[in-house]
Motif scaffolding. Structure first.
Motif, mmCIF file in Angstrom:
data_model
loop_
_atom_site.group_PDB
_atom_site.id
_atom_site.type_symbol
_atom_site.label_atom_id
_atom_site.label_comp_id
_atom_site.label_asym_id
_atom_site.label_seq_id
_atom_site.Cartn_x
_atom_site.Cartn_y
_atom_site.Cartn_z
ATOM 1 N N GLU A 199 0.842 -1.217 0.000
ATOM 2 C CA GLU A 199 0.000 0.000 0.000
ATOM 3 C C GLU A 199 0.868 1.256 0.000
ATOM 4 O O GLU A 199 0.633 2.190 -0.749
ATOM 5 C CB GLU A 199 -0.920 0.030 1.241
ATOM 6 N N LYS A 200 1.885 1.249 0.847
ATOM 7 C CA LYS A 200 2.761 2.424 0.972
ATOM 8 C C LYS A 200 3.481 2.700 -0.349
ATOM 9 O O LYS A 200 3.576 3.842 -0.806
ATOM 10 C CB LYS A 200 3.818 2.169 2.065
ATOM 11 N N LEU A 201 4.006 1.628 -0.937
ATOM 12 C CA LEU A 201 4.777 1.815 -2.165
ATOM 13 C C LEU A 201 3.857 2.226 -3.317
ATOM 14 O O LEU A 201 4.195 3.102 -4.123
ATOM 15 C CB LEU A 201 5.561 0.530 -2.495
ATOM 16 N N GLN A 202 2.684 1.635 -3.345
ATOM 17 C CA GLN A 202 1.729 1.990 -4.393
ATOM 18 C C GLN A 202 1.329 3.463 -4.275
ATOM 19 O O GLN A 202 1.261 4.181 -5.265
ATOM 20 C CB GLN A 202 0.495 1.107 -4.254
ATOM 21 N N GLN A 203 1.089 3.892 -3.046
ATOM 22 C CA GLN A 203 0.703 5.293 -2.836
ATOM 23 C C GLN A 203 1.852 6.225 -3.222
ATOM 24 O O GLN A 203 1.647 7.269 -3.834
ATOM 25 C CB GLN A 203 0.296 5.508 -1.363
#
Ligand code: BJ8
Length: 426
Positions: free
Chosen positions: A201-205
């Protein structure tokens, strides 16, 4: 407020007297180069504010973020992936390499015939005037040109936290594998430094946030294709320079605001110049803050710069990263795919750069190309020959300018640019 800043600068170990001199020169140059322009978009006021606070408010923001445990990562190259830094809640900053400062000191450690960009990085460190460098929890050097690669061996003794990233020299399967391995190693190091583990999630965001920033500057680049040009090359360069310092979300919003204003300008055929103003594309070495010399000369001579094939410009920002992927590994692969396409002259061979210049000339309806080289930058200086021959054969006039950060050659540059403009006007 100024007093607060002085305390802040002093706590970072800056040499306050030398720093005052630097800010003074910077402010005067900004007044002369930017604020004297006519017909600027109103939304440029945000960028005027950013520059006025570039060593003030933004540094305070960085220090506040550090108190929350967010690491500041300084870097010198667009190959250092911002997405990975953001994914650990880090803050990516470009390090000042655009002014001649303490070069006498720098030349005690580096040969005189080192490019101004590298000497500038050393001069800012040795002169103790760069709050970005002093705020950085990690400084990332990358193995690109020989000058940078070897100078990091020396810089290692000046900064306690230098991390060197290896980069490929050839676009090959082995080259891509090396890039992928290095980005994975960097991610592990970032996780260690921040104490955070990267999630999907963090990397996608983070990818979405940085893509949005690149889309905004891409939209700006397209508005510059209009005739008359709705924004000066200087202002567009400034936006591309602030790209490396500002909070990415705020930056994106501010660029989109300018884009909306440019949209209206184009609708009413309002520009910063007339429709018969010669349009030039600048290609070559990156121009870091506050390197405004050549664009300022060019636009004072009566031309308008409509595009930059540069790492502070389209070469650095044109590709987006795929946002889909169900594991951190898959997303890192997307990042590798994106960065692997950057056609820096340190690659051999590097044919896609010439294709991109041709494409940009066409899209921006440029009347000619200025190939901008920093003296002693072998990768770009050597590529100039092939670029010049290929474009001239196609009927695209090219002017090669080799220069540095001093102001001594401004008169000579102006004479050459004026002659080039006369050639274009026929
Ligand atoms: S990806 S262009 S930002 S390396 S000007 S220091 S090349 S001798 S800056 Fe660059 Fe990354 Fe490439 Fe872009 Fe060496 Fe030349 Fe100096 Fe240079």
């Amino acid at each position: 407020m100024q007093n607060d800043y002085r305390q802040m600068w002093s706590s970072l170990g800056l040499d306050l007297e030398a720093h005052d001199v630097l800010l003074d020169v910077l402010n005067k140059a900004y007044q002369d180069v930017f604020l004297s322009q006519k017909g600027r978009p109103e939304s440029m006021s945000y960028f005027d504010f950013v520059i006025s606070e570039v060593h003030g408010l933004r540094i305070k923001e960085l220090l506040d973020a550090k108190k929350e445990g967010r690491p500041v990562i300084g870097s010198f190259c667009v190959f250092v992936p911002e997405e990975l830094i953001l994914a650990v809640d880090g803050i990516s900053v470009g390090l000042c390499t655009g002014a001649e400062f303490a070069f006498v000191e720098a030349e005690k450690l580096l040969p005189r015939n080192t490019c101004a960009l590298i000497k500038s990085a050393f001069g800012f460190k040795q002169g103790k005037v760069c709050p970005y460098l002093e705020s950085s929890d990690m400084v990332v050097g990358e193995n690109t040109c020989d000058g940078k690669k070897k100078s990091y061996e020396v810089l290692r003794d000046l900064v306690p936290n230098l991390y060197v990233m290896d980069l490929p020299q050839m676009k090959s399967d082995a080259g891509r594998d090396l890039l992928a391995a290095e980005y994975r190693r960097f991610l592990v190091e970032l996780e260690k430094l921040s104490g955070r583990t990267v999630t999907v999630e963090k990397l996608q965001q983070a990818i979405r946030t940085i893509n949005a920033k690149r889309k905004a500057v891409g939209r700006l680049a397209r508005y510059r294709h209009a005739n008359p040009a709705p924004i000066s090359g200087l202002d567009a360069l400034l936006i591309n320079q602030v790209y490396f310092y500002d909070n990415p979300v705020r930056f994106t919003g501010s660029v989109e605001k300018i884009n909306d204003e440019l949209d209206t300008r184009i609708g009413s055929a309002t520009g910063v110049c007339s429709a018969d103003t010669p349009r030039l594309l600048v290609s070559g070495c990156p121009m870091a803050v506050p390197n405004w010399k050549v664009p300022s000369v060019v636009e004072k001579c009566g031309a308008v710069i409509v595009a930059e094939e540069s790492c502070v410009g389209e070469r650095g920002t044109r590709f987006l990263t795929r946002e889909t992927g169900d594991s951190v590994d898959a997303l890192v692969e997307n990042i590798v795919d994106r960065y692997y396409q950057i056609d820096c002259a340190v690659f051999t061979p590097n044919p896609s750069r010439l294709d991109h210049i041709r494409e940009m000339v066409k899209d921006s309806a440029a009347d000619g190309v200025i190939h901008y080289n920093l003296q002693f930058c072998q990768p770009y200086q050597i590529e100039t020959g092939g670029v010049e021959v290929a474009l001239e054969e196609q009927g695209i006039p090219v002017l090669r300018l080799d220069t540095d950060y001093s102001s001594e050659d401004i008169g000579q540059l102006s004479t050459r640019v004026e002659a080039f403009i006369e050639r274009i006007l026929g």
